[in-house]
Enzyme design. Structure first.
Site, PDB file in Angstrom:
ATOM      1  N   ARG A 102       7.620   4.421 -13.558  1.00 30.36           N
ATOM      2  CA  ARG A 102       7.502   3.416 -12.575  1.00 30.36           C
ATOM      3  C   ARG A 102       9.015   3.220 -12.308  1.00 30.36           C
ATOM      4  O   ARG A 102       9.688   2.444 -13.181  1.00 30.36           O
ATOM      5  CB  ARG A 102       6.912   2.104 -13.126  1.00 30.36           C
ATOM      6  CG  ARG A 102       6.688   0.880 -12.153  1.00 30.36           C
ATOM      7  CD  ARG A 102       5.758  -0.074 -12.989  1.00 30.36           C
ATOM      8  NE  ARG A 102       5.790  -1.512 -12.307  1.00 30.36           N
ATOM      9  CZ  ARG A 102       4.875  -1.716 -11.580  1.00 30.36           C
ATOM     10  NH1 ARG A 102       3.905  -0.855 -11.450  1.00 30.36           N
ATOM     11  NH2 ARG A 102       4.588  -2.889 -11.105  1.00 30.36           N
ATOM     12  N   HIS A 129       3.147   3.837  -3.759  1.00 27.49           N
ATOM     13  CA  HIS A 129       2.380   3.390  -4.999  1.00 27.49           C
ATOM     14  C   HIS A 129       0.975   3.833  -4.808  1.00 27.49           C
ATOM     15  O   HIS A 129      -0.033   3.516  -4.828  1.00 27.49           O
ATOM     16  CB  HIS A 129       2.203   1.722  -4.865  1.00 27.49           C
ATOM     17  CG  HIS A 129       1.759   1.085  -6.080  1.00 27.49           C
ATOM     18  ND1 HIS A 129       1.609   1.927  -7.361  1.00 27.49           N
ATOM     19  CD2 HIS A 129       1.553  -0.333  -6.477  1.00 27.49           C
ATOM     20  CE1 HIS A 129       1.292   1.253  -8.152  1.00 27.49           C
ATOM     21  NE2 HIS A 129       1.242  -0.341  -7.972  1.00 27.49           N
ATOM     22  N   GLN A 132      -2.384   3.050  -7.048  1.00 32.64           N
ATOM     23  CA  GLN A 132      -2.927   1.827  -6.704  1.00 32.64           C
ATOM     24  C   GLN A 132      -3.936   2.049  -5.496  1.00 32.64           C
ATOM     25  O   GLN A 132      -5.028   1.742  -5.501  1.00 32.64           O
ATOM     26  CB  GLN A 132      -1.927   0.803  -6.077  1.00 32.64           C
ATOM     27  CG  GLN A 132      -2.389  -0.503  -5.616  1.00 32.64           C
ATOM     28  CD  GLN A 132      -3.111  -1.209  -6.903  1.00 32.64           C
ATOM     29  OE1 GLN A 132      -2.299  -1.698  -7.886  1.00 32.64           O
ATOM     30  NE2 GLN A 132      -4.462  -1.745  -6.727  1.00 32.64           N
ATOM     31  N   ASP A 225      -0.092  -7.924   0.237  1.00 40.22           N
ATOM     32  CA  ASP A 225       0.788  -7.776  -0.946  1.00 40.22           C
ATOM     33  C   ASP A 225       1.969  -8.835  -0.903  1.00 40.22           C
ATOM     34  O   ASP A 225       1.942  -9.624   0.196  1.00 40.22           O
ATOM     35  CB  ASP A 225       1.646  -6.391  -0.901  1.00 40.22           C
ATOM     36  CG  ASP A 225       2.169  -6.076  -1.884  1.00 40.22           C
ATOM     37  OD1 ASP A 225       2.100  -6.698  -3.222  1.00 40.22           O
ATOM     38  OD2 ASP A 225       3.209  -5.021  -2.114  1.00 40.22           O
ATOM     39  N   CYS A 268      -2.985  -5.809  -4.663  1.00 42.63           N
ATOM     40  CA  CYS A 268      -2.615  -5.178  -5.878  1.00 42.63           C
ATOM     41  C   CYS A 268      -2.187  -6.001  -6.913  1.00 42.63           C
ATOM     42  O   CYS A 268      -2.207  -5.498  -8.099  1.00 42.63           O
ATOM     43  CB  CYS A 268      -1.661  -4.235  -5.596  1.00 42.63           C
ATOM     44  SG  CYS A 268       0.000  -4.901  -4.989  1.00 42.63           S
ATOM     45  N   ARG A 296      -7.789   0.756 -11.445  1.00 46.73           N
ATOM     46  CA  ARG A 296      -6.688   1.422 -11.797  1.00 46.73           C
ATOM     47  C   ARG A 296      -6.907   2.396 -12.915  1.00 46.73           C
ATOM     48  O   ARG A 296      -6.273   3.610 -13.109  1.00 46.73           O
ATOM     49  CB  ARG A 296      -5.361   0.476 -12.156  1.00 46.73           C
ATOM     50  CG  ARG A 296      -4.917  -0.380 -11.010  1.00 46.73           C
ATOM     51  CD  ARG A 296      -4.017   0.731  -9.753  1.00 46.73           C
ATOM     52  NE  ARG A 296      -2.950   0.984 -10.645  1.00 46.73           N
ATOM     53  CZ  ARG A 296      -1.757   0.563 -11.074  1.00 46.73           C
ATOM     54  NH1 ARG A 296      -1.654  -0.783 -10.428  1.00 46.73           N
ATOM     55  NH2 ARG A 296      -0.696   1.264 -11.272  1.00 46.73           N
TER      56      ARG A 296
END
Length: 317
Positions: A102, A129, A132, A225, A268, A296
């Site tokens: 990450r 991402h 996700q 988001d 998310c 996830r």
């Protein structure tokens, strides 16, 4: 066979994405059936950015697969500062069967993949991402059935990693993907062009509009988001203030009323109630954000085990 990585959503084919989502669904009902990491094998999991769900879900996924998550604090390791990404990759590849990272620039994880000699998974970069989106697609599939032909609307910052990954992952699945975003925050042109290619190949479509109502009308799922992504903290006042370009794009009950009556709401997380989404939506009956968060675990378990198996098959004589 070429060493496979998962650095962006279109690193998978449509068929591979379908297979991984099927595996994720199966592993959700049989969590300890796949023991691809029994040994335990080590997976290196590096974090340069703050994390909660990513660290929890990857640690649990690796443990469920029989492995050991070797969590590395990026602030201590200073990858690319204290020593080069290439050198770190060569070290990790000799001690781990996969690397999960990450980080910030997409170029960083691409360099890791070039030198690690084991599968590398993008656990979030500034551009994408993809893990996700696999979880989001699994959540939509569980609640609404087969993905091809469904409409996914994302409203908010169209230039961020979630918008980019919805474009690629959604069109790869054969969905109609709509991005509602201000003219000032459009997706990267090359990513939009790639999404249009994928849509043409798999029966989906792409729409980018600065009208949030146009984006969500009739949609099967509506996603948003945070307006302040990691690394944009200095812009917080501008992005969340009264003059914010995103103010029209808040997901409220009024906006959701233009989507399908049984449309899902996705986020998310972490979420900031009163900014990108109202409390009545995220805490309401259409919200599946905590199912999405749980998925996830299952989606990452599926893609990690699949990549490790592909790599082992490559090494067989």
């Amino acid at each position: 066979m070429t060493l496979r990585h998962f650095l962006r959503d279109d690193d998978l084919t449509h068929e591979e994405q379908t297979l991984i989502l099927e595996r994720a669904t199966h592993l959700k009902s049989a969590p300890f059936e796949n023991r691809a990491l029994a040994g335990p094998e080590v997976v290196a999991v590096l974090f340069d950015k703050p994390t909660l769900r990513t660290q929890l879900s990857f640690s649990a996924a690796i443990a469920h697969l029989g492995g050991y998550p070797m969590v590395v604090d990026g602030n201590l390791a200073q990858v690319g500062v204290r020593e080069t990404i290439a050198d770190v990759a060569r070290v990790l590849g000799r001690q781990a069967v996969a690397v999960v990272w990450r980080t910030y620039g997409q170029d960083r994880i691409e360099e890791m993949a070039e030198y690690a000699q084991v599968p590398v998974i993008n656990a979030l970069t500034d551009d994408f991402h993809p893990c996700q989106i696999l979880a989001d697609l699994q959540t939509i599939q569980e609640n609404r059935g087969a993905l091809p032909g469904q409409t996914l609307a994302y409203v908010g910052d169209g230039a961020n990693n979630m918008a980019h990954s919805y474009l690629l992952g959604g069109t790869l699945a054969g969905m109609h993907v709509r991005i509602g975003t201000p003219q000032s925050h459009q997706p990267k042109p090359e990513i939009l062009a790639r999404a249009q290619e994928l849509a043409a190949q798999h029966g989906g479509s792409v729409l980018v509009t600065d009208d949030p109502m146009e984006a969500v009308t009739g949609a099967d799922a509506v996603a948003t988001d945070t307006w302040v992504s990691m690394g944009q903290e200095t812009e917080k006042a501008q992005r969340q203030g009264e003059a914010s370009p995103f103010a029209r794009f808040q997901v409220t009950s009024a906006l959701m009323s233009h989507a399908a009556a049984d449309a899902l709401f996705l986020h998310c997380l972490p979420a900031y109630r009163g900014f990108e989404v109202s409390a009545e939506v995220i805490d309401g009956p259409q919200s599946v954000v905590f199912e999405e968060s749980e998925n996830r675990l299952h989606a990452q378990k599926a893609v990690l085990s699949w990549l490790v198996e592909q790599h082992r098959a490559e090494d067989r004589p």
